[in-house]
Design an enzyme around this catalytic site. Sequence first.
Site, PDB file in Angstrom:
ATOM      1  N   SER A   1     -21.182  12.376  19.118  1.00  0.00           N
ATOM      2  CA  SER A   1     -22.582  11.991  19.393  1.00  0.00           C
ATOM      3  C   SER A   1     -22.610  10.777  20.305  1.00  0.00           C
ATOM      4  O   SER A   1     -23.549  10.580  21.070  1.00  0.00           O
ATOM      5  CB  SER A   1     -23.307  11.677  18.090  1.00  0.00           C
ATOM      6  OG  SER A   1     -23.226  12.779  17.225  1.00  0.00           O
TER       7      SER A   1
ATOM      8  N   HIS B   1     -20.288  19.641  15.397  1.00  0.00           N
ATOM      9  CA  HIS B   1     -21.062  19.834  14.163  1.00  0.00           C
ATOM     10  C   HIS B   1     -21.335  21.324  13.933  1.00  0.00           C
ATOM     11  O   HIS B   1     -21.225  21.819  12.818  1.00  0.00           O
ATOM     12  CB  HIS B   1     -22.414  19.121  14.266  1.00  0.00           C
ATOM     13  CG  HIS B   1     -22.333  17.632  14.428  1.00  0.00           C
ATOM     14  ND1 HIS B   1     -22.781  16.984  15.548  1.00  0.00           N
ATOM     15  CD2 HIS B   1     -21.874  16.664  13.598  1.00  0.00           C
ATOM     16  CE1 HIS B   1     -22.616  15.687  15.405  1.00  0.00           C
ATOM     17  NE2 HIS B   1     -22.049  15.452  14.245  1.00  0.00           N
TER      18      HIS B   1
ATOM     19  N   GLY C   1     -26.325  13.394  12.674  1.00  0.00           N
ATOM     20  CA  GLY C   1     -27.272  13.936  13.651  1.00  0.00           C
ATOM     21  C   GLY C   1     -26.811  13.818  15.087  1.00  0.00           C
ATOM     22  O   GLY C   1     -25.645  13.545  15.360  1.00  0.00           O
TER      23      GLY C   1
END
Length: 274
Positions: free
Chosen positions: A184, A35, A29
């Site tokens: 991230s 991504h 995430g």
Amino acid sequence: MKIFTKTKNLIEYISTIKDKKIGFVPTMGALHNGHISLIKRSTDENDITIVSIFVNPTQFLEGEDFKKYPKKIEADKKICSYAGIDILFLPTAKDIYSDDEPHLLAPSIKGYIIEGYRRPGHFNGVLQVVLKLLNITKANNAYFGKKDAQQLYLVKKMVESLYIRTNIVECDIVREENGLALSSRNIYLTDIEKQKALCISKSLKKASALVINGERNVDSLKNIILHELKEVRIEYIEIVNRNFEKIEKIEINNSIILIAVYVGATRLIDNIWI
Ligand code: AMP
């Protein structure tokens, strides 16, 4: 886009899918363009794309950033929906893991060198969760970034050794215009640290330019990179072949230069395949 939080429900749903090619993108995430490039590749190459977002507790070591790992679930849902994925899987650790279950161990040599040496046991957790996710999704193709080069190598090794019928697709590293590899964890960096972090990709670029000009000596290249990485605390600079074996001379199209550094309190990894 369908959202599943329970493994059982996703497995049931996938069992109803017939004659369709399934692509799968596992993530933790806080999605960024790296991504998204994997997701785009999957939607281009498959009939159905599944993305998972799961901050896998078993791959974090004591003292690492598991508890503060960036979470942006609402933004992530929007990104996945705009990207046209079919299934978003958001499991909980309770759902994925049970008490006293069988464990898959990373290879005792290549799971414990370089990244695995600094993070012993990390790849056990990675392989355990990837194996579960590949079994759950029954993906034809699963997409992994070269950014996590050793992870990619070990996942490929696992798939080959355990005869898992998923094709592992290697995806190029996506960078900011200034060269910084997207991660991230870049969220942790202050503006000044972001500036400092630019020396990582610059050093890799410089090394690859030298290789293009004929330099083959691994020690010389490591020294040059070392000098470039003045603004950060170096954890390792390693040069291996694509089988993750140490080499003395660069083998063109078969070498990877890997770097891990700390910029302030943030640990960053980057690499270049040459
Ligand atoms: P993560 O959410 O960090 O576990 O990453 C999920 C997948 O995205 C992994 O296969 C990573 O290698 C890949 N990935 C992360 N950052 C990048 C990037 N900058 N470029 C390409 N792939 C990436």
